[in-house]
Design an enzyme around this catalytic site. Structure first.
Site, PDB file in Angstrom:
ATOM      1  N   ILE A 239       0.811  -1.212   0.000  1.00 62.99           N
ATOM      2  CA  ILE A 239       0.000   0.000   0.000  1.00 62.99           C
ATOM      3  C   ILE A 239       0.852   1.273   0.000  1.00 62.99           C
ATOM      4  O   ILE A 239       0.403   2.347  -0.417  1.00 62.99           O
ATOM      5  CB  ILE A 239      -0.971  -0.004   1.203  1.00 62.99           C
ATOM      6  CG1 ILE A 239      -2.161   0.919   0.961  1.00 62.99           C
ATOM      7  CG2 ILE A 239      -0.258   0.342   2.495  1.00 62.99           C
ATOM      8  CD1 ILE A 239      -3.252   0.768   1.991  1.00 62.99           C
ATOM      9  N   ALA A 240       2.093   1.164   0.450  1.00 65.83           N
ATOM     10  CA  ALA A 240       2.956   2.341   0.593  1.00 65.83           C
ATOM     11  C   ALA A 240       3.233   3.064  -0.724  1.00 65.83           C
ATOM     12  O   ALA A 240       3.230   4.301  -0.758  1.00 65.83           O
ATOM     13  CB  ALA A 240       4.266   1.955   1.276  1.00 65.83           C
TER      14      ALA A 240
ATOM     15  N   ASP B 120     -10.452  -5.832   8.168  1.00 68.32           N
ATOM     16  CA  ASP B 120      -9.904  -5.509   6.856  1.00 68.32           C
ATOM     17  C   ASP B 120     -10.972  -5.048   5.879  1.00 68.32           C
ATOM     18  O   ASP B 120     -10.769  -4.076   5.136  1.00 68.32           O
ATOM     19  CB  ASP B 120      -9.182  -6.727   6.270  1.00 68.32           C
ATOM     20  CG  ASP B 120      -7.676  -6.596   6.393  1.00 68.32           C
ATOM     21  OD1 ASP B 120      -7.071  -5.985   5.497  1.00 68.32           O
ATOM     22  OD2 ASP B 120      -7.114  -7.074   7.387  1.00 68.32           O
TER      23      ASP B 120
ATOM     24  N   SER C 217      11.963   0.791   6.627  1.00 71.80           N
ATOM     25  CA  SER C 217      11.425  -0.553   6.430  1.00 71.80           C
ATOM     26  C   SER C 217      12.452  -1.580   6.863  1.00 71.80           C
ATOM     27  O   SER C 217      13.663  -1.330   6.802  1.00 71.80           O
ATOM     28  CB  SER C 217      11.052  -0.787   4.967  1.00 71.80           C
ATOM     29  OG  SER C 217      10.658  -2.135   4.741  1.00 71.80           O
ATOM     30  N   ARG C 218      11.957  -2.733   7.280  1.00 78.44           N
ATOM     31  CA  ARG C 218      12.851  -3.842   7.594  1.00 78.44           C
ATOM     32  C   ARG C 218      13.166  -4.667   6.349  1.00 78.44           C
ATOM     33  O   ARG C 218      13.821  -5.695   6.451  1.00 78.44           O
ATOM     34  CB  ARG C 218      12.226  -4.695   8.693  1.00 78.44           C
ATOM     35  CG  ARG C 218      12.184  -3.942  10.025  1.00 78.44           C
ATOM     36  CD  ARG C 218      11.388  -4.630  11.087  1.00 78.44           C
ATOM     37  NE  ARG C 218      11.368  -3.814  12.314  1.00 78.44           N
ATOM     38  CZ  ARG C 218      10.530  -4.001  13.322  1.00 78.44           C
ATOM     39  NH1 ARG C 218       9.644  -4.983  13.247  1.00 78.44           N
ATOM     40  NH2 ARG C 218      10.575  -3.224  14.387  1.00 78.44           N
TER      41      ARG C 218
ATOM     42  N   HIS D  98       0.525  -1.148  14.796  1.00 79.26           N
ATOM     43  CA  HIS D  98       0.165   0.254  14.652  1.00 79.26           C
ATOM     44  C   HIS D  98       0.306   1.042  15.958  1.00 79.26           C
ATOM     45  O   HIS D  98       0.829   2.155  15.968  1.00 79.26           O
ATOM     46  CB  HIS D  98      -1.274   0.383  14.151  1.00 79.26           C
ATOM     47  CG  HIS D  98      -1.454  -0.012  12.728  1.00 79.26           C
ATOM     48  ND1 HIS D  98      -2.685   0.005  12.100  1.00 79.26           N
ATOM     49  CD2 HIS D  98      -0.579  -0.435  11.790  1.00 79.26           C
ATOM     50  CE1 HIS D  98      -2.550  -0.391  10.847  1.00 79.26           C
ATOM     51  NE2 HIS D  98      -1.283  -0.663  10.646  1.00 79.26           N
TER      52      HIS D  98
ATOM     53  N   TYR E  11      13.157   1.873  12.400  1.00 83.04           N
ATOM     54  CA  TYR E  11      12.041   2.806  12.576  1.00 83.04           C
ATOM     55  C   TYR E  11      12.454   3.956  13.489  1.00 83.04           C
ATOM     56  O   TYR E  11      12.003   5.097  13.308  1.00 83.04           O
ATOM     57  CB  TYR E  11      10.825   2.088  13.168  1.00 83.04           C
ATOM     58  CG  TYR E  11      10.248   1.012  12.269  1.00 83.04           C
ATOM     59  CD1 TYR E  11      10.335   1.101  10.878  1.00 83.04           C
ATOM     60  CD2 TYR E  11       9.606  -0.093  12.814  1.00 83.04           C
ATOM     61  CE1 TYR E  11       9.806   0.118  10.061  1.00 83.04           C
ATOM     62  CE2 TYR E  11       9.067  -1.072  12.003  1.00 83.04           C
ATOM     63  CZ  TYR E  11       9.169  -0.978  10.634  1.00 83.04           C
ATOM     64  OH  TYR E  11       8.644  -1.954   9.831  1.00 83.04           O
TER      65      TYR E  11
ATOM     66  N   LYS F 225      -5.851   2.132   8.322  1.00 79.15           N
ATOM     67  CA  LYS F 225      -6.978   1.505   9.013  1.00 79.15           C
ATOM     68  C   LYS F 225      -6.749   0.002   9.169  1.00 79.15           C
ATOM     69  O   LYS F 225      -6.084  -0.599   8.319  1.00 79.15           O
ATOM     70  CB  LYS F 225      -8.294   1.807   8.271  1.00 79.15           C
ATOM     71  CG  LYS F 225      -8.346   1.251   6.822  1.00 79.15           C
ATOM     72  CD  LYS F 225      -8.726  -0.216   6.780  1.00 79.15           C
ATOM     73  CE  LYS F 225      -8.493  -0.827   5.441  1.00 79.15           C
ATOM     74  NZ  LYS F 225      -8.550  -2.309   5.487  1.00 79.15           N
TER      75      LYS F 225
END
Length: 343
Positions: free
Chosen positions: A28-29, A191, A49-50, A92, A71, A110
């Site tokens: 989604i990023a 979701d 990001s990992r 989150h 992070y 969300k």
């Protein structure tokens, strides 16, 4: 406080671009990063990001933003004004709290958290730190949805008597898939169901009485959920979500003076038709997906707000209250509820 109860706190960011950092480089990023690029007054400056390869590819596609494998490095980057969190649900809360503690504005994908308590904790921390916090419920920010809300609140269909919506997206069952993995926040309700529940709450109102039917898959995650509730104003809401079936998405709002049929998926409406007597009116509006929520966030930053009047904290909490009550009635309990991520 302003008319919506969204207090002001910090100097409005109206003299330079809003500098974004992305926490997470999943599927989604890139869409969010593209929305920042196309927005008025937004700039992507960092990606954490990992998965370094994905982060580097995303950063290179958007002007060579900095890449962090930690992070923490994103939290303390002084050139970052706002952080968009798009990791999976269970992380989150911890990440949002860390970003807020570092003085960053946050937009959290969300659902903002797994539970009501965690949702409230993020908003409380943001208010105390005097930063903007908003759930990334992009559907609420779409012009077509805002137009529907305006029409309903102006009374164009009279008093709302019922609301019905379904959102079904078939996934092949795989216990390791995020949607079926309870430890990773799996479940159709959080979701998929969050979208029709959000529209129902927005257009019809909060439950006075909630009825729940549904089923769970072998991992314990919900895969089919049907909700029905009555509002204080006497409207009946019916919502269905399913992660294992096909089917069209039809959303209908019925009132004493007319009715509205919403066209397209419940999370991404294309247009709507409002029917009154023997006449009907078809309405459409631009759909730029993530761009509208990005620009709403920017608007709030330019005004120095602590919350968006379009996606207010109280509504995010109320909607989570509905979903938490429903899944617990189905016996869906996340491991994190037994061992919270924070104290």
């Amino acid at each position: 406080m302003d008319a919506h109860g969204a207090g002001t706190a910090y100097p409005p960011l109206d003299d330079r671009p809003v500098r974004w950092g992305l926490l997470g480089a999943g599927s989604i990023a890139p869409a969010f990063a593209d929305a920042v690029r196309r927005s008025a007054g937004g700039q992507l400056v960092a990606v954490a990001s990992r998965e370094p390869g994905r982060a580097r590819a995303l950063a290179d596609a958007h002007g060579g933003a900095r890449v962090y494998g930690s992070y923490h490095d994103l939290y303390v980057d002084r050139d970052v004004d706002a952080i968009y969190i798009s990791t999976t649900h269970p992380f989150h809360t911890e990440q949002a709290l860390a970003a807020v503690a570092a003085g960053k504005h946050v937009m959290v994908e969300k659902p903002l958290a797994l539970t009501v308590a965690d949702t409230e904790s993020v908003f409380e921390a943001a208010r105390e730190r005097r930063v903007l916090a908003m759930e990334a419920m992009w559907t609420r920010c779409l012009p077509v949805v805002r137009e529907i809300v305006d029409r309903v609140r102006r009374g164009e269909v009279g008093q709302v008597r019922s609301f019905a919506a379904a959102f079904t997206v078939p996934f092949r069952y795989d216990e390791s898939h995020r949607l079926f993995d309870l430890a990773n926040g799996g479940g159709a309700l959080l979701d998929l169901g969050v979208y029709p529940v959000t529209l129902a709450h927005l257009l019809a109102g909060h439950p006075t009485d909630l009825q729940v039917l549904g089923s769970t898959c072998p991992t314990g995650a919900d895969d089919l959920v049907a909700l029905q509730w009555m509002t204080q104003d006497g409207a009946v809401v019916q919502v269905l979500c399913d992660s294992r079936s096909h089917g069209g998405s039809r959303t209908v709002i019925r009132g004493t003076e007319g009715w509205i049929e919403v066209h397209g998926p419940v999370n991404d409406p294309e247009s709507f038709t409002i029917h009154r007597g023997h006449s009907s009116e078809w309405v459409e509006a631009p759909r730029e997906h993530f761009l509208h929520e990005v620009e709403e966030f920017h608007r709030c930053l330019r005004l120095g707000l602590l919350e968006s009047p379009v996606v207010p904290h109280a509504d995010t909490v109320a909607i989570m209250t509905i979903m938490e009550s429903a899944r617990r009635e189905l016996g869906v309990i996340y491991p994190q509820e037994e061992a919270p991520l924070h104290t």
